[in-house]
Scaffold this motif. Structure first.
Motif, PDB file in Angstrom:
ATOM      1  N   LEU A 187      28.334  -6.894  47.985  1.00 30.51           N
ATOM      2  CA  LEU A 187      28.139  -8.317  47.714  1.00 30.51           C
ATOM      3  C   LEU A 187      28.455  -8.635  46.260  1.00 30.51           C
ATOM      4  O   LEU A 187      29.061  -9.675  45.961  1.00 30.51           O
ATOM      5  N   CYS A 188      28.046  -7.762  45.338  1.00 28.74           N
ATOM      6  CA  CYS A 188      28.397  -7.954  43.929  1.00 28.74           C
ATOM      7  C   CYS A 188      29.905  -7.983  43.747  1.00 28.74           C
ATOM      8  O   CYS A 188      30.455  -8.857  43.052  1.00 28.74           O
ATOM      9  N   ARG A 189      30.562  -7.030  44.369  1.00 31.32           N
ATOM     10  CA  ARG A 189      32.004  -6.930  44.230  1.00 31.32           C
ATOM     11  C   ARG A 189      32.703  -8.175  44.795  1.00 31.32           C
ATOM     12  O   ARG A 189      33.643  -8.707  44.194  1.00 31.32           O
ATOM     13  N   ALA A 190      32.245  -8.636  45.959  1.00 29.47           N
ATOM     14  CA  ALA A 190      32.846  -9.828  46.571  1.00 29.47           C
ATOM     15  C   ALA A 190      32.647 -11.065  45.705  1.00 29.47           C
ATOM     16  O   ALA A 190      33.503 -11.959  45.667  1.00 29.47           O
ATOM     17  N   ALA A 191      31.506 -11.097  44.997  1.00 29.74           N
ATOM     18  CA  ALA A 191      31.215 -12.251  44.149  1.00 29.74           C
ATOM     19  C   ALA A 191      31.836 -12.129  42.761  1.00 29.74           C
ATOM     20  O   ALA A 191      31.807 -13.091  41.993  1.00 29.74           O
ATOM     21  N   GLY A 192      32.345 -10.952  42.429  1.00 32.35           N
ATOM     22  CA  GLY A 192      32.875 -10.729  41.094  1.00 32.35           C
ATOM     23  C   GLY A 192      31.814 -10.446  40.058  1.00 32.35           C
ATOM     24  O   GLY A 192      32.071 -10.521  38.855  1.00 32.35           O
ATOM     25  N   ALA A 193      30.591 -10.108  40.508  1.00 33.15           N
ATOM     26  CA  ALA A 193      29.495  -9.771  39.598  1.00 33.15           C
ATOM     27  C   ALA A 193      29.478  -8.271  39.352  1.00 33.15           C
ATOM     28  O   ALA A 193      29.847  -7.477  40.221  1.00 33.15           O
TER      29      ALA A 193
END
Length: 400
Positions: A187-193
């Motif tokens: 989820l972090c990766r998908a959000a760019g976080a």
């Protein structure tokens, strides 16, 4: 009740890791507090004496070069990385405390996303993590978003484009409940976080697979399940793909590309060495390296299996003696949803901790009413767990 003891002996005989208990100086105590601080590995004094008498005393400052002291932060880091599921060259023991290392990682994570205003953390995070997150948010002018466990992933889904970095832990330090690293990191990766994981309550007892899970940054202490001793130095994992971009705020001379040139301008070293700061704490590194030996020999999968076996057996023993006591379990009953410890809610938890300590059983309490029981796989046996369950029931209910 003899059947339970027979079963404990059978399990210990069948598991080759049972032999490792002889590698630790337990002092005749049952150490069920390895999630705070476990016993030293036998031979530690000899190992420290070898370095002090055989290297430091005769060679003094030349020991940094002649005896490989300068390489220890990477050497020990790679040993820890093996337990984390990290390829060599991505983990280093920078020579700092866990708090300082976390500050370094969180600040660097926010610097990687300069245009994003939010720093995300769980409300139930370890207090130091919350303190550091608030400090970094003030320092960098970011807004701290503190979400309950149930809302953490949802915040990444709905507000991810605003989030610079997300700080999480795979194991709840109170209850032992797991948060799966893979889905949250995805989820972090998908959000760019940028994902920042605190592995302090997981390393050495739980597979974290940081490379396979595409974790960005991770930190952890050296004194819990890793057994490095009181105040053992912390480690930092940084994925190789970030090495050229990560900008760590603590720029110590050992993180310089050419530290002995004594340049006034900081030029970061290549690779994970840029995360190093000051002069390495030699004796702390030696002690931590010594402690890691049996852990890396066993391998994280075997360590995790044994810890789960110990915790499941403990619950079975408690349930046999006092079925009602299991209603006080605040951890997931399913061992696959727990880390290396479990927690029970009991009245006067601190008093229970002290009474059990007087009986030779070490665990710990957390306010307001939790006792935590940790199942470090190398110096806890099934027989000890059987006795621990008996003593716990006796103290809580006053009868055997």
């Amino acid at each position: 009740m003899r059947e339970g003891l027979d079963e404990a002996e059978r399990r210990d005989i069948q598991d080759p890791l049972s032999e490792c208990i002889h590698e630790f100086f337990t002092g005749g105590l049952v150490h069920l507090n390895g999630n705070s601080l476990g016993p030293p590995r036998a031979g530690l004094l000899d190992e420290l004496g070898r370095v002090v008498d055989g290297q430091w005393a005769p060679r003094q400052v030349q020991g940094w070069f002649a005896d490989g002291w300068l390489d220890l932060p990477r050497t020990v880091g790679d040993a820890i990385g093996e337990l984390l599921g990290a390829r060599p060259g991505q983990t280093v023991v920078a020579g700092e405390t866990t708090s300082t290392t976390l500050f370094n990682a969180v600040t660097a994570a926010c610097r990687l996303r300069e245009d994003r205003p939010v720093l995300l953390i769980e409300a139930g995070a370890f207090p130091t993590d919350l303190y550091v997150a608030r400090s970094v948010a003030r320092l960098l002018g970011r807004r701290l978003l503190v979400e309950p466990t149930a809302g953490f992933d949802e915040a990444l889904r709905t507000r991810g484009s605003q989030i610079a970095a997300a700080i999480a832990a795979p194991v709840d330090f109170r209850t032992g409940e797991l948060r799966e690293i893979g889905p949250t990191t995805a989820l972090c990766r998908a959000a760019g976080a940028v994902s920042v994981w605190d592995l302090s309550h997981a390393a050495g007892v739980l597979p974290t697979d940081v490379d396979d899970n595409r974790v960005d940054l991770a930190v952890g202490c050296g004194y819990k399940y890793l057994g490095g001793g009181p105040g053992a130095p912390a480690y930092l994992y940084a994925a190789e793909r970030l090495h050229s971009a990560v900008d760590l705020p603590l720029s110590g001379w050992h993180g310089h590309a050419a530290p002995f040139e004594m340049s006034p301008d900081f030029v970061p070293a290549k690779g994970i060495d840029r995360a190093r700061t000051g002069t390495p704490p030699l004796l702390g590194l030696v002690a931590l390296h010594h402690a890691l030996g049996p852990l890396t020999r066993a391998g994280i999968e075997a360590l995790s299996r044994r810890s789960r076996s110990l915790s499941d057996f403990f619950l079975a023993c408690v349930g046999e003696r006092s079925p009602g006591l299991l209603a006080r379990l605040v951890s997931p009953r399913d061992a696959s949803r727990r880390g290396g410890h479990l927690a029970l809610s009991v009245p006067d938890a601190a008093k229970v901790e002290h009474e059990l300590a007087e009986r030779g059983l070490l665990l710990d309490s957390r306010p307001p009413d939790l006792i935590r029981i940790a199942f470090a796989p190398l110096y806890v046996s099934h027989v000890q767990v059987w006795h621990a369950a008996r003593e716990l029931v006796h103290v809580l209910e006053g009868s055997r």
